[in-house]
Structure formats: structure tokens, C-alpha cells
Design a protein around this motif. Structure first.
Motif, PDB file in Angstrom:
ATOM      1  N   GLN A   5       0.826  -1.200   0.000  1.00  0.00           N
ATOM      2  CA  GLN A   5       0.000   0.000   0.000  1.00  0.00           C
ATOM      3  C   GLN A   5       0.866   1.258   0.000  1.00  0.00           C
ATOM      4  O   GLN A   5       0.577   2.234  -0.703  1.00  0.00           O
ATOM      5  N   MET A   6       1.940   1.220   0.768  1.00  0.00           N
ATOM      6  CA  MET A   6       2.847   2.358   0.850  1.00  0.00           C
ATOM      7  C   MET A   6       3.532   2.594  -0.492  1.00  0.00           C
ATOM      8  O   MET A   6       3.637   3.735  -0.965  1.00  0.00           O
ATOM      9  N   LEU A   7       3.973   1.519  -1.141  1.00  0.00           N
ATOM     10  CA  LEU A   7       4.638   1.658  -2.433  1.00  0.00           C
ATOM     11  C   LEU A   7       3.681   2.188  -3.495  1.00  0.00           C
ATOM     12  O   LEU A   7       4.049   3.029  -4.318  1.00  0.00           O
ATOM     13  N   HIS A   8       2.459   1.688  -3.465  1.00  0.00           N
ATOM     14  CA  HIS A   8       1.462   2.168  -4.419  1.00  0.00           C
ATOM     15  C   HIS A   8       1.181   3.649  -4.198  1.00  0.00           C
ATOM     16  O   HIS A   8       1.072   4.430  -5.160  1.00  0.00           O
ATOM     17  N   PHE A   9       1.061   4.054  -2.944  1.00  0.00           N
ATOM     18  CA  PHE A   9       0.796   5.460  -2.635  1.00  0.00           C
ATOM     19  C   PHE A   9       1.944   6.344  -3.114  1.00  0.00           C
ATOM     20  O   PHE A   9       1.728   7.407  -3.693  1.00  0.00           O
ATOM     21  N   GLN A 162       5.043   7.047   7.527  1.00  0.00           N
ATOM     22  CA  GLN A 162       5.830   7.414   8.700  1.00  0.00           C
ATOM     23  C   GLN A 162       5.872   6.278   9.709  1.00  0.00           C
ATOM     24  O   GLN A 162       6.919   5.983  10.305  1.00  0.00           O
ATOM     25  N   GLY A 163       4.738   5.617   9.897  1.00  0.00           N
ATOM     26  CA  GLY A 163       4.688   4.481  10.809  1.00  0.00           C
ATOM     27  C   GLY A 163       5.568   3.336  10.349  1.00  0.00           C
ATOM     28  O   GLY A 163       6.225   2.667  11.164  1.00  0.00           O
ATOM     29  N   GLU A 164       5.601   3.102   9.043  1.00  0.00           N
ATOM     30  CA  GLU A 164       6.451   2.044   8.502  1.00  0.00           C
ATOM     31  C   GLU A 164       7.928   2.357   8.746  1.00  0.00           C
ATOM     32  O   GLU A 164       8.720   1.467   9.096  1.00  0.00           O
ATOM     33  N   ILE A 165       8.284   3.609   8.584  1.00  0.00           N
ATOM     34  CA  ILE A 165       9.676   4.012   8.821  1.00  0.00           C
ATOM     35  C   ILE A 165      10.055   3.791  10.281  1.00  0.00           C
ATOM     36  O   ILE A 165      11.151   3.297  10.600  1.00  0.00           O
ATOM     37  N   GLY A 183      19.914   6.352   1.423  1.00  0.00           N
ATOM     38  CA  GLY A 183      19.361   5.119   0.905  1.00  0.00           C
ATOM     39  C   GLY A 183      17.845   5.158   0.872  1.00  0.00           C
ATOM     40  O   GLY A 183      17.223   6.219   0.958  1.00  0.00           O
ATOM     41  N   PRO A 184      17.197   3.971   0.739  1.00  0.00           N
ATOM     42  CA  PRO A 184      15.732   3.913   0.678  1.00  0.00           C
ATOM     43  C   PRO A 184      15.043   4.559   1.874  1.00  0.00           C
ATOM     44  O   PRO A 184      13.994   5.185   1.724  1.00  0.00           O
ATOM     45  N   LEU A 185      15.653   4.419   3.058  1.00  0.00           N
ATOM     46  CA  LEU A 185      15.026   4.998   4.243  1.00  0.00           C
ATOM     47  C   LEU A 185      14.958   6.515   4.138  1.00  0.00           C
ATOM     48  O   LEU A 185      13.940   7.135   4.490  1.00  0.00           O
ATOM     49  N   MET A 186      16.037   7.125   3.652  1.00  0.00           N
ATOM     50  CA  MET A 186      16.049   8.582   3.489  1.00  0.00           C
ATOM     51  C   MET A 186      15.056   9.017   2.415  1.00  0.00           C
ATOM     52  O   MET A 186      14.398  10.058   2.539  1.00  0.00           O
ATOM     53  N   VAL A 187      14.917   8.202   1.372  1.00  0.00           N
ATOM     54  CA  VAL A 187      13.947   8.514   0.312  1.00  0.00           C
ATOM     55  C   VAL A 187      12.528   8.519   0.874  1.00  0.00           C
ATOM     56  O   VAL A 187      11.720   9.408   0.579  1.00  0.00           O
ATOM     57  N   LEU A 188      12.220   7.537   1.710  1.00  0.00           N
ATOM     58  CA  LEU A 188      10.899   7.474   2.322  1.00  0.00           C
ATOM     59  C   LEU A 188      10.650   8.662   3.249  1.00  0.00           C
ATOM     60  O   LEU A 188       9.542   9.210   3.302  1.00  0.00           O
ATOM     61  N   GLN A 189      11.682   9.064   3.985  1.00  0.00           N
ATOM     62  CA  GLN A 189      11.523  10.197   4.889  1.00  0.00           C
ATOM     63  C   GLN A 189      11.249  11.480   4.111  1.00  0.00           C
ATOM     64  O   GLN A 189      10.416  12.307   4.510  1.00  0.00           O
ATOM     65  N   ARG A 190      11.945  11.639   2.979  1.00  0.00           N
ATOM     66  CA  ARG A 190      11.684  12.811   2.138  1.00  0.00           C
ATOM     67  C   ARG A 190      10.271  12.756   1.564  1.00  0.00           C
ATOM     68  O   ARG A 190       9.610  13.783   1.404  1.00  0.00           O
TER      69      ARG A 190
END
Length: 242
Positions: A5-9, A162-165, A183-190
Motif C-alpha cells: 500500500q505504501m509503495l502504491h501510494f 511514517q509508521g512504517e519508517i 538510501g531507501p530509508l532517506m527517500v521514504l523520509q523525504r
């Protein structure tokens, strides 16, 4: 499931935000255009005159001379086409309004279409007659309460990321990445930061649109006082605007 769901969003954010913002702006523009249309006020004035004459035998175009002029509910406009003469039943009250207006206002239909273009676009979308993508961006693809909920879900999806992170940070680090690496974590945070800003913009735009909607309700005598916050709108107020 949450990760899918997160990736789709994350992939759909630009399109989702664009469509939500278009729907919010459609609501604002439609309310503003109804409130400001001189042609629509001309129609309302004629409906008032015809209605008083048909229902009460009163012909008082200026509402003066001590003659009582009775108003009408906006929803009763929809009944004009159903109100027909006892004889010659093809002629409705709506025909009477048109016959009063067209001889002196031949350009009125074009003026109405120009002044109420956003309203007509929404109606076309609702009827399935809009242009490509009209149903996706138009207000008619949901309604005002649904639009409010969709804007809320946009923020909720951000909270999911945010919860997933916070719960699974190690799952989004590549082997050998430093703790603060890009990395991917920083991409998600942005992504969270960018979408949170977009969500705040949507909330502000929706608040502006609902203020315009409240002004419209005041214009028609349906509500009084300062407009409530978004959470303070009841379903009856949404239905009154629609």
C-alpha cells in the motif's frame, strides 16, 4: 500488505494530489460563480415573480406598494418543470419563466453558461458526459463529504509511511549503508516530508472552498454566522450546498 500500500501510494502521489486539488478548486469556483452570477439572479427574480403570480395571484415585480411577496426555497426550482397547467399540460412553470426572460434577455442562456461554467462542468461529469478525465478530477466524482474524506485519507497515507519508517527502519537500509546515508530509508523520509506539505496545502484549499460554500448558504438564507472548521461541517450542510 502495508508495504504494498505504501509503495502504491508513493507512486500515485502526483496524480492523486492533482485530482484532489482539482476537485477542491472545482467546489470553490462553483460556489463563487453561483454567488456572483448576475444572470442567475435574473432567473431567480423571474421565478419569484412567476411563482407569486401562479401560487398567490400576486404580480409585484418591485415588491413594493404594500404587496407581500413570498419567497421560495431553492430546491423548489427543480419542481418548476413538473408544475403544469390543468389544460394544455405540455406547458410547465419552467416554460413560463423562459417565455418571460427570452424576449428581453435573448443572450441569457449563453450568459448563464459563461457565468456558471464550473457548475456545468461538474454536472457534465456527474452525468457521465464530461471530457476525458472529467470524472476523475471533477467534484461530481464524489460529493463534498467524500472530498473531505479523500483529503483526510491523503494525510492518513502519509501517516502510514511514517509508521512504517518508525517500526521497520532496518528493512529499508541497504547492506553497507551508513545510518544517515541517502538510501531507501532517506527517500521514504523525504516522501513523508513532501507529502505532508502537500496535505497541508490541500487542507488549506479545502478550508477556503468550504468558506465559499458557507457564503453561498448564507446567500440563500440556509445558514447564518461564521463558517465552522472543516470538522464542524455536518452532512446536512454538505447536502444543502450540493
Amino acid at each position: 500488505k502495508a508495504r504494498l500500500q505504501m509503495l502504491h501510494f508513493s507512486k500515485s502521489v502526483p496524480t492523486l494530489h492533482k485530482n484532489l486539488l482539482a476537485r477542491v478548486e472545482a467546489l470553490r469556483d462553483a460556489c463563487t460563480q453561483v454567488r456572483g452570477s448576475a444572470a442567475l439572479r435574473r432567473v431567480f427574480g423571474t421565478v419569484l415573480r412567476v411563482g407569486n403570480y401562479l401560487n398567490h395571484g400576486v404580480d409585484a415585480p418591485d415588491g413594493g406598494g404594500g404587496v407581500e411577496v413570498r419567497g421560495f426555497a431553492v430546491e423548489s426550482l427543480l419542481k418548476l418543470r413538473d408544475f403544469r397547467a390543468a389544460q394544455g399540460g405540455e406547458v410547465s412553470a419552467l416554460h413560463c419563466v423562459v417565455l418571460h426572460l427570452l424576449p428581453v434577455e435573448p443572450n441569457l442562456p449563453a450568459q448563464l453558461r459563461a457565468e456558471l461554467r464550473s457548475v456545468l462542468v461538474q454536472q457534465s461529469s456527474q452525468d457521465g458526459c464530461g471530457g476525458p478525465g472529467a470524472g476523475g478530477a471533477g467534484l461530481a466524482s464524489g460529493g463534498i463529504a467524500d472530498l473531505r474524506d479523500a483529503v483526510g485519507r491523503f494525510q492518513s497515507e502519509t501517516d502510514l509511511v511514517q509508521g512504517e519508517i518508525e517500526r521497520f527502519p532496518d528493512s529499508y537500509r541497504l547492506e553497507g549503508d551508513p545510518q544517515d546515508g541517502a538510501g531507501p530509508l532517506m527517500v521514504l523520509q523525504r516522501l513523508v516530508e513532501d507529502v505532508s506539505e502537500l496535505a497541508r496545502g490541500l487542507e488549506a484549499a479545502l478550508a477556503e472552498a468550504l468558506t465559499a460554500a458557507w457564503s453561498l448558504l448564507e446567500y440563500f438564507g440556509e445558514r447564518r454566522g461564521a463558517p465552522p472548521q472543516i470538522a464542524g461541517w455536518g452532512d446536512d450542510a454538505y447536502q444543502a450546498v450540493e
